[in-house]
Motif scaffolding. Sequence first.
Motif, PDB file in Angstrom:
ATOM      1  N   ALA A  78       0.690  -1.069  -0.090  1.00 54.03           N
ATOM      2  CA  ALA A  78       0.086  -0.062  -0.123  1.00 54.03           C
ATOM      3  C   ALA A  78       1.045   1.132  -0.011  1.00 54.03           C
ATOM      4  CB  ALA A  78      -0.786   0.078   1.091  1.00 54.03           C
ATOM      5  N   LEU A  79       2.162   1.368   0.716  1.00 49.14           N
ATOM      6  CA  LEU A  79       2.757   2.374   0.777  1.00 49.14           C
ATOM      7  C   LEU A  79       3.742   2.637  -0.401  1.00 49.14           C
ATOM      8  CD1 LEU A  79       4.427   1.680   4.363  1.00 49.14           C
ATOM      9  CD2 LEU A  79       2.736   3.541   3.737  1.00 49.14           C
ATOM     10  N   VAL A  85       7.067   4.569  -0.341  1.00 52.25           N
ATOM     11  CA  VAL A  85       8.076   3.949  -0.029  1.00 52.25           C
ATOM     12  C   VAL A  85       8.653   3.300  -1.524  1.00 52.25           C
ATOM     13  CG1 VAL A  85       7.747   3.370   2.345  1.00 52.25           C
ATOM     14  CG2 VAL A  85       6.984   1.506   0.457  1.00 52.25           C
ATOM     15  N   ARG A  86       9.621   2.839  -1.650  1.00 50.45           N
ATOM     16  CA  ARG A  86      10.119   1.906  -2.980  1.00 50.45           C
ATOM     17  C   ARG A  86      10.809   0.618  -2.522  1.00 50.45           C
ATOM     18  NH1 ARG A  86      12.453   6.576  -4.082  1.00 50.45           N
ATOM     19  NH2 ARG A  86      14.327   6.927  -3.571  1.00 50.45           N
ATOM     20  N   ALA A 101      12.525   4.803   2.119  1.00 51.92           N
ATOM     21  CA  ALA A 101      11.231   5.939   2.033  1.00 51.92           C
ATOM     22  C   ALA A 101      11.774   6.741   0.652  1.00 51.92           C
ATOM     23  CB  ALA A 101      11.327   6.699   3.275  1.00 51.92           C
ATOM     24  N   THR A 102      10.683   7.191  -0.047  1.00 52.23           N
ATOM     25  CA  THR A 102      10.861   8.090  -1.227  1.00 52.23           C
ATOM     26  C   THR A 102      10.906   9.422  -0.401  1.00 52.23           C
ATOM     27  OG1 THR A 102       8.633   8.403  -1.313  1.00 52.23           O
ATOM     28  CG2 THR A 102       9.604   6.434  -2.717  1.00 52.23           C
ATOM     29  N   ARG A 107       8.587  13.198   3.116  1.00 50.56           N
ATOM     30  CA  ARG A 107       7.809  14.439   3.771  1.00 50.56           C
ATOM     31  C   ARG A 107       6.469  14.013   4.528  1.00 50.56           C
ATOM     32  NH1 ARG A 107       9.394  15.501  -1.674  1.00 50.56           N
ATOM     33  NH2 ARG A 107       7.199  14.980  -2.284  1.00 50.56           N
ATOM     34  N   ALA A 108       5.990  12.954   3.980  1.00 48.93           N
ATOM     35  CA  ALA A 108       4.575  12.644   4.777  1.00 48.93           C
ATOM     36  C   ALA A 108       4.994  12.267   6.312  1.00 48.93           C
ATOM     37  CB  ALA A 108       4.099  11.365   3.760  1.00 48.93           C
TER      38      ALA A 108
END
Length: 155
Positions: A78-79, A85-86, A101-102, A107-108
């Motif tokens: 889902a992320l 995320v990647r 994390a992307t 930022r989120a």
Amino acid sequence: MSAQRHSENDTCGEIAALLNDQFSRLSRQLRNMDMPDGMTPERLSALSVIEKRGPISVTALADKEMVRPATMSRMVSALVDEGLVRRREDKNDGRGVLVSATPKGRRAYQRAQQQRLQQFSDALHALSPEQLTAMRALAAALERLTAVLDGPHSS
């Protein structure tokens, strides 16, 4: 067992019960704090681990979050779908996948964490200076308690 040791055990048991009750209530209140759209406490927690320890395998993330790998795999999917995320191949394990994390995910996470910390900070303003000093000491004691509960196997 000596009387002193028995009294110490009673005191520790009483403190454990008090802390358990208050932490349960505090945890529920923290979970119910307003969060930015789409962010849940579980997602915030997972993003926190990914941000601080990433790149991390889904299995290690599940261990840190104390959920089953299949549960974490669904959350990671889902992320990924939301661009937070990647996944990438683990060069040390041909079948393994690492999650990071992307920029959007960072930022989120930061936005949600700042919002939550602001709400928590606002609540702390209701305490007296003595209570705030006690809270600082409690935070240090909890850090030690967490390390004891994590045991020697934790990283």
